[in-house]
Design an enzyme around this catalytic site. Sequence first.
Site, PDB file in Angstrom:
ATOM      1  N   TYR A 157     -74.171 140.384 -70.576  1.00  0.00           N
ATOM      2  CA  TYR A 157     -74.538 140.551 -71.617  1.00  0.00           C
ATOM      3  C   TYR A 157     -73.739 142.166 -72.310  1.00  0.00           C
ATOM      4  O   TYR A 157     -73.396 142.131 -73.421  1.00  0.00           O
ATOM      5  CB  TYR A 157     -76.204 140.963 -71.632  1.00  0.00           C
ATOM      6  CG  TYR A 157     -76.805 141.615 -73.190  1.00  0.00           C
ATOM      7  CD1 TYR A 157     -76.720 140.920 -74.069  1.00  0.00           C
ATOM      8  CD2 TYR A 157     -77.187 142.797 -73.080  1.00  0.00           C
ATOM      9  CE1 TYR A 157     -77.096 141.364 -75.543  1.00  0.00           C
ATOM     10  CE2 TYR A 157     -78.021 143.380 -74.302  1.00  0.00           C
ATOM     11  CZ  TYR A 157     -77.708 142.432 -75.494  1.00  0.00           C
ATOM     12  OH  TYR A 157     -77.981 143.109 -76.816  1.00  0.00           O
ATOM     13  N   LYS A 161     -71.545 142.697 -75.653  1.00  0.00           N
ATOM     14  CA  LYS A 161     -71.726 143.529 -76.701  1.00  0.00           C
ATOM     15  C   LYS A 161     -70.520 144.556 -76.824  1.00  0.00           C
ATOM     16  O   LYS A 161     -70.257 145.244 -77.879  1.00  0.00           O
ATOM     17  CB  LYS A 161     -73.031 144.450 -76.593  1.00  0.00           C
ATOM     18  CG  LYS A 161     -74.233 143.620 -76.694  1.00  0.00           C
ATOM     19  CD  LYS A 161     -74.558 143.224 -78.192  1.00  0.00           C
ATOM     20  CE  LYS A 161     -75.002 141.890 -78.243  1.00  0.00           C
ATOM     21  NZ  LYS A 161     -75.130 141.331 -79.966  1.00  0.00           N
TER      22      LYS A 161
HETATM   23  N1  LIG Z   1     -83.907 143.659 -79.244  1.00  0.00           N
HETATM   24  C1  LIG Z   1     -83.112 144.749 -78.605  1.00  0.00           C
HETATM   25  O1  LIG Z   1     -83.593 145.547 -77.702  1.00  0.00           O
HETATM   26  C2  LIG Z   1     -81.766 145.001 -79.018  1.00  0.00           C
HETATM   27  C3  LIG Z   1     -81.033 146.167 -78.744  1.00  0.00           C
HETATM   28  C4  LIG Z   1     -79.583 146.176 -79.073  1.00  0.00           C
HETATM   29  C5  LIG Z   1     -78.925 145.109 -79.731  1.00  0.00           C
HETATM   30  N2  LIG Z   1     -79.761 144.070 -79.805  1.00  0.00           N
HETATM   31  C6  LIG Z   1     -78.966 142.711 -80.387  1.00  0.00           C
HETATM   32  O2  LIG Z   1     -79.730 142.356 -81.783  1.00  0.00           O
HETATM   33  C7  LIG Z   1     -79.627 140.905 -81.978  1.00  0.00           C
HETATM   34  C8  LIG Z   1     -80.798 140.480 -82.498  1.00  0.00           C
HETATM   35  O3  LIG Z   1     -81.873 140.589 -81.425  1.00  0.00           O
HETATM   36  P1  LIG Z   1     -83.179 140.646 -81.625  1.00  0.00           P
HETATM   37  O4  LIG Z   1     -83.958 141.803 -80.817  1.00  0.00           O
HETATM   38  O5  LIG Z   1     -83.541 140.385 -82.999  1.00  0.00           O
HETATM   39  O6  LIG Z   1     -83.731 139.468 -80.667  1.00  0.00           O
HETATM   40  P2  LIG Z   1     -84.758 138.171 -81.226  1.00  0.00           P
HETATM   41  O7  LIG Z   1     -85.930 138.704 -81.564  1.00  0.00           O
HETATM   42  O8  LIG Z   1     -84.744 137.410 -79.764  1.00  0.00           O
HETATM   43  O9  LIG Z   1     -84.009 137.472 -82.114  1.00  0.00           O
HETATM   44  C9  LIG Z   1     -82.795 136.695 -81.850  1.00  0.00           C
HETATM   45  C10 LIG Z   1     -82.458 135.834 -83.037  1.00  0.00           C
HETATM   46  O10 LIG Z   1     -81.065 135.031 -82.871  1.00  0.00           O
HETATM   47  C11 LIG Z   1     -81.514 133.732 -83.073  1.00  0.00           C
HETATM   48  N3  LIG Z   1     -80.714 132.925 -81.955  1.00  0.00           N
HETATM   49  C12 LIG Z   1     -80.564 133.003 -80.645  1.00  0.00           C
HETATM   50  N4  LIG Z   1     -79.968 132.052 -80.243  1.00  0.00           N
HETATM   51  C13 LIG Z   1     -79.356 131.398 -81.179  1.00  0.00           C
HETATM   52  C14 LIG Z   1     -78.414 130.329 -81.319  1.00  0.00           C
HETATM   53  N5  LIG Z   1     -77.921 129.504 -80.081  1.00  0.00           N
HETATM   54  N6  LIG Z   1     -77.996 129.725 -82.271  1.00  0.00           N
HETATM   55  C15 LIG Z   1     -78.530 130.627 -83.460  1.00  0.00           C
HETATM   56  N7  LIG Z   1     -79.484 131.328 -83.607  1.00  0.00           N
HETATM   57  C16 LIG Z   1     -79.882 131.886 -82.298  1.00  0.00           C
HETATM   58  C17 LIG Z   1     -83.045 133.542 -82.926  1.00  0.00           C
HETATM   59  O11 LIG Z   1     -83.362 132.256 -83.430  1.00  0.00           O
HETATM   60  P3  LIG Z   1     -83.576 130.727 -82.879  1.00  0.00           P
HETATM   61  O12 LIG Z   1     -84.471 130.961 -81.607  1.00  0.00           O
HETATM   62  O13 LIG Z   1     -84.496 130.302 -84.130  1.00  0.00           O
HETATM   63  O14 LIG Z   1     -82.315 130.130 -82.611  1.00  0.00           O
HETATM   64  C18 LIG Z   1     -83.350 134.699 -83.295  1.00  0.00           C
HETATM   65  O15 LIG Z   1     -83.521 134.506 -84.848  1.00  0.00           O
HETATM   66  C19 LIG Z   1     -78.803 140.450 -80.664  1.00  0.00           C
HETATM   67  O16 LIG Z   1     -77.395 140.149 -80.981  1.00  0.00           O
HETATM   68  C20 LIG Z   1     -78.999 141.453 -79.772  1.00  0.00           C
HETATM   69  O17 LIG Z   1     -77.955 141.504 -78.767  1.00  0.00           O
HETATM   70  C21 LIG Z   1     -80.853 143.733 -79.390  1.00  0.00           C
END
Ligand SMILES: NC(=O)c1ccc[n+]([C@@H]2O[C@H](COP(=O)([O-])OP(=O)(O)OC[C@H]3O[C@@H](n4cnc5c(N)ncnc54)[C@H](OP(=O)(O)O)[C@@H]3O)[C@@H](O)[C@H]2O)c1
Length: 261
Positions: A157, A161
Amino acid sequence: LVIDQKHYGPTALVTGASDGIGRAFASELAAAGFHLVLVARRGSVLDEVAREISARHNITTRVVAADLASRTGVQQVIDATKSDDIGLIVLSAGFGTSGNFVDGIIDDELQMIDVNCRAVAELSHHFGKRLAQRKRGGLVLLSSLVAFQGVPRTANYAATKAYVQSLAEGLQHELRPHGVDVVASAPGPVGSGFAQRAQMQMGKTTPGDVVARQTLAALGRKTTVRPGWLSKLLGWSLAFLPRVGRVRVMSVVMGGMTKHR
Ligand SMILES: NC(=O)c1ccc[n+]([C@@H]2O[C@H](COP(=O)([O-])OP(=O)(O)OC[C@H]3O[C@@H](n4cnc5c(N)ncnc54)[C@H](OP(=O)(O)O)[C@@H]3O)[C@@H](O)[C@H]2O)c1
């Protein structure tokens, strides 16, 4: 939040809009007057998000249910937006895994590369070109605190990133002369659906709307933004260590986040 409509409007495309950070971006952009194209796999959840947003703001919303793990899914997004005047792209769809890499399921690890990297590359290529041709626009990529060094127990992961962070830094220089701004947003732990899917336990978290607001405020001003005090604190404390030291600290941090496993 005021976002320059002339430069980034009239329509924004947000991937990962059914949950977490992407959903927060969609709300903030609607409040700022952007029309929206919302992308994720779960069409019914996207419909609900679109309904809720349209009830509060006088903008149009469209939903594209597509799986970005496949090239067909990415193509669906490209085909569905051919005639939209898209000025801002937020690529937030993504997920993580945790635990020792060799103990994980390789199909999950490869799918993560497909969603977090390959789809980001293809969509950045397609829309980057479109934005450069219209001589204005913005591209937001979701990096992470884990992007700046190797991270044991979420090694793959963190590597996805690192790819996103590096891509954003390079694209920012390539696209800036064409009037297109690129920003990498590198949050620490965020309260969203992410932790559950990644099987991580997070203590303190930053809310998704803080990430969205601070990232959009940084667009056109910075190449990398660390939204929320937590990512700033962690980022600064790591910044003074050599890379090997950062890996050790992140090993302890991620050990704590995965010790329940
Ligand atoms: N949360 C953290 O701590 C954190 C920290 C740093 C960076 N990030 C980054 O921020 C971004 C968003 O994360 P989040 O925290 O919002 O996570 P989240 O709440 O799990 O949301 C992830 C989103 O991505 C969509 N998704 C996942 N797999 C997909 C696929 N195969 N095709 C299309 N859509 C897909 C999901 O929708 P569906 O399930 O409906 O497809 C959901 O809308 C990610 O790139 C993550 O790496 C997160």
